[in-house]
Write an enzyme that holds these catalytic residues in place. Structure first.
Site, PDB file in Angstrom:
ATOM      1  N   ARG A  35       0.624  -1.234  -0.403  1.00  0.00           N
ATOM      2  CA  ARG A  35      -0.198   0.082  -0.321  1.00  0.00           C
ATOM      3  C   ARG A  35       1.049   1.407  -0.241  1.00  0.00           C
ATOM      4  O   ARG A  35       0.714   1.948  -0.627  1.00  0.00           O
ATOM      5  CB  ARG A  35      -0.835   0.305   1.068  1.00  0.00           C
ATOM      6  CG  ARG A  35      -2.196  -1.178   1.229  1.00  0.00           C
ATOM      7  CD  ARG A  35      -2.527  -1.044   1.973  1.00  0.00           C
ATOM      8  NE  ARG A  35      -4.666  -1.985   2.133  1.00  0.00           N
ATOM      9  CZ  ARG A  35      -5.644  -2.178   2.735  1.00  0.00           C
ATOM     10  NH1 ARG A  35      -5.458  -1.535   4.370  1.00  0.00           N
ATOM     11  NH2 ARG A  35      -5.999  -2.958   2.439  1.00  0.00           N
ATOM     12  N   LYS A 197     -20.111 -17.385   0.153  1.00  0.00           N
ATOM     13  CA  LYS A 197     -21.403 -17.020   0.568  1.00  0.00           C
ATOM     14  C   LYS A 197     -21.773 -16.492  -1.218  1.00  0.00           C
ATOM     15  O   LYS A 197     -20.676 -15.605  -1.184  1.00  0.00           O
ATOM     16  CB  LYS A 197     -21.726 -16.620   1.260  1.00  0.00           C
ATOM     17  CG  LYS A 197     -20.743 -17.091   2.481  1.00  0.00           C
ATOM     18  CD  LYS A 197     -20.936 -16.891   4.477  1.00  0.00           C
ATOM     19  CE  LYS A 197     -21.143 -17.529   5.460  1.00  0.00           C
ATOM     20  NZ  LYS A 197     -21.303 -16.588   6.482  1.00  0.00           N
ATOM     21  N   GLY A 353     -10.230  -9.244  -1.837  1.00  0.00           N
ATOM     22  CA  GLY A 353      -9.165  -9.865  -0.478  1.00  0.00           C
ATOM     23  C   GLY A 353      -8.618 -11.204  -0.765  1.00  0.00           C
ATOM     24  O   GLY A 353      -7.234 -11.570  -1.082  1.00  0.00           O
ATOM     25  N   GLY A 376     -13.718  -3.823  -0.011  1.00  0.00           N
ATOM     26  CA  GLY A 376     -14.769  -3.842   0.619  1.00  0.00           C
ATOM     27  C   GLY A 376     -15.216  -2.427  -0.799  1.00  0.00           C
ATOM     28  O   GLY A 376     -16.522  -2.940  -0.833  1.00  0.00           O
TER      29      GLY A 376
END
Length: 395
Positions: A35, A197, A353, A376
């Site tokens: 990052r 999921k 991720g 996200g």
């Protein structure tokens, strides 16, 4: 879209929201500097033009200004990456910070202390944002990982820079890449959705069905689809309350001429472990006591031509439990197919991720077009949401 390329930073102080929320080990050393490296092009441009830079970021989720969350731990690594001795100030607002910012000379970099040491940051407090804004002449947002949060430093601050606000190089690239997949993609477009999921991906699926031609489903969510279609899934992961939803997705995809590719075979194990016994079985005939943990060879063979023919690929989520070596082959093979297609001119965007972790772990990062830095934030953009941090610059 206004970016740093629209400004000359000579004799200007740029206050940049970066995402330096990096992992540290027990000795407070940075274990993955990705990052920090990602923000370097933005910082380099400003310094090269004779500007100075004030960096602000959060680190972790501090409750009471815990020492372990201090950004002072990353000063040495940031200095090393930028090739500049980074100055550090032990707060992000107040008289001491204002004095340091005022005395900053062209070519210098000042790192402020963790923004989240102040509760006002996450509350999106206007007065706090105003104090931060007073430190610089131009506001640059280069933090995609927090662009979906309406925090003081990511969103509220922008209102104090009428025409002096822009995207950094990293954030601009993120927006362009996602836009390229969603709105400017060359067909055929393939989305690979893995992970455990359906529930966490449902809004993404609904938003992208109009824009894609193929949807490859892998990971744990496979078995909710297979069970909904009447298959035997043994002890595999399943969301029993989402069986109807799985059938709805299949019906919607059919209606929109999107081809869904579900695994046809899996590597099943009798335990969630590298030491488990394994067998390759048809995806809809997994024996009791066994669970599917990776896709099988027939599935990979079937996916190969789909990936090769794609002109745009979005990869979000692994095909199997790649953290365990015995169940990593599906994800690695798929990654290699995508790398090969990219080499032949396909645009490939990897995000989320687990898929980011996988491409890094298996050395695929340089072989795809773009790896998104914000899990996200990327998911929310794929869901069709307007991110507050992006909206604040666009206004």
């Amino acid at each position: 879209m206004t970016t740093i390329n629209d400004f000359n930073f000579e004799n200007k102080k740029a206050i940049i929201r970066v995402d330096f929320n990096v992992p540290l080990n027990d000795n407070f050393e940075v274990t993955d500097a990705t990052r920090i490296e990602a923000a370097k092009p933005t910082i380099d441009k400003i310094l090269k033009e004779g500007g100075s830079v004030i960096l602000m970021s959060h680190l972790g989720r501090p409750k009471n200004k815990e020492e372990k969350y201090s950004l002072k731990h990353i000063v040495a690594k940031t200095s090393e990456i930028l090739g500049v001795d980074v100055k550090f100030v032990s707060d992000c607002v107040g008289a001491e910070v204002e004095a340091e910012a005022k005395n900053l000379k062209a070519g210098e970099v000042l790192l402020l202390e963790n923004l989240r040491y102040h509760a006002e940051e996450e509350k999106g407090d206007t007065e706090f944002a105003k104090q931060l804004a007073s430190l610089g002449d131009i506001y640059v947002n280069d933090a995609f990982g927090t662009a979906h949060r309406a925090h003081a430093s990511t969103t509220i601050i922008a209102q104090f820079f009428a025409n002096n606000k822009c995207f950094g190089a990293l954030l601009a690239k993120e927006i362009e890449s996602i836009n390229k997949v969603l709105n400017e993609s060359e067909k055929p477009v393939t989305a690979v959705l893995g992970g455990s999921k359906i529930s966490s991906k449902i809004t993404v699926i609904e938003n992208i069905l109009d824009k894609i031609d193929h949807m490859i489903i892998g990971g744990g969510m496979t078995f909710t689809f297979i069970k909904a279609l009447g298959g035997q899934i043994g002890n595999s992961l399943v969301e029993d309350d989402k069986l109807d939803l799985a059938l709805e997705i299949i019906a919607k995809a059919k209606q929109k001429n999107v081809q869904i590719h579900l695994p046809v075979d899996v590597i099943a194990a009798d335990a969630f472990s590298n030491d488990a016994n394994l067998q390759i079985v048809d995806v809809n005939q997994i024996p009791e006591g066994w669970q599917g943990l990776d896709v099988g060879p027939k599935t990979l063979e079937a996916l190969k031509p789909v990936i090769a023919a794609s002109k745009t690929i979005l990869w979000n989520g692994p095909l199997g439990v790649f953290e365990l070596e015995k169940f990593a082959q599906g994800t690695i093979t798929l990654g290699n197919y995508i790398a090969e297609a990219t080499q032949n001119g396909t645009f490939s965007l990897v995000g989320g991720g687990d898929s980011v972790a996988a491409v890094k772990q298996f050395g695929l990062e340089p072989k795809v077009s773009y790896v998104s830095t914000g899990g996200g934030a990327m998911l929310e953009m794929l869901e069709g949401k307007i991110l507050p941090g992006i909206d604040a610059i666009m206004r």
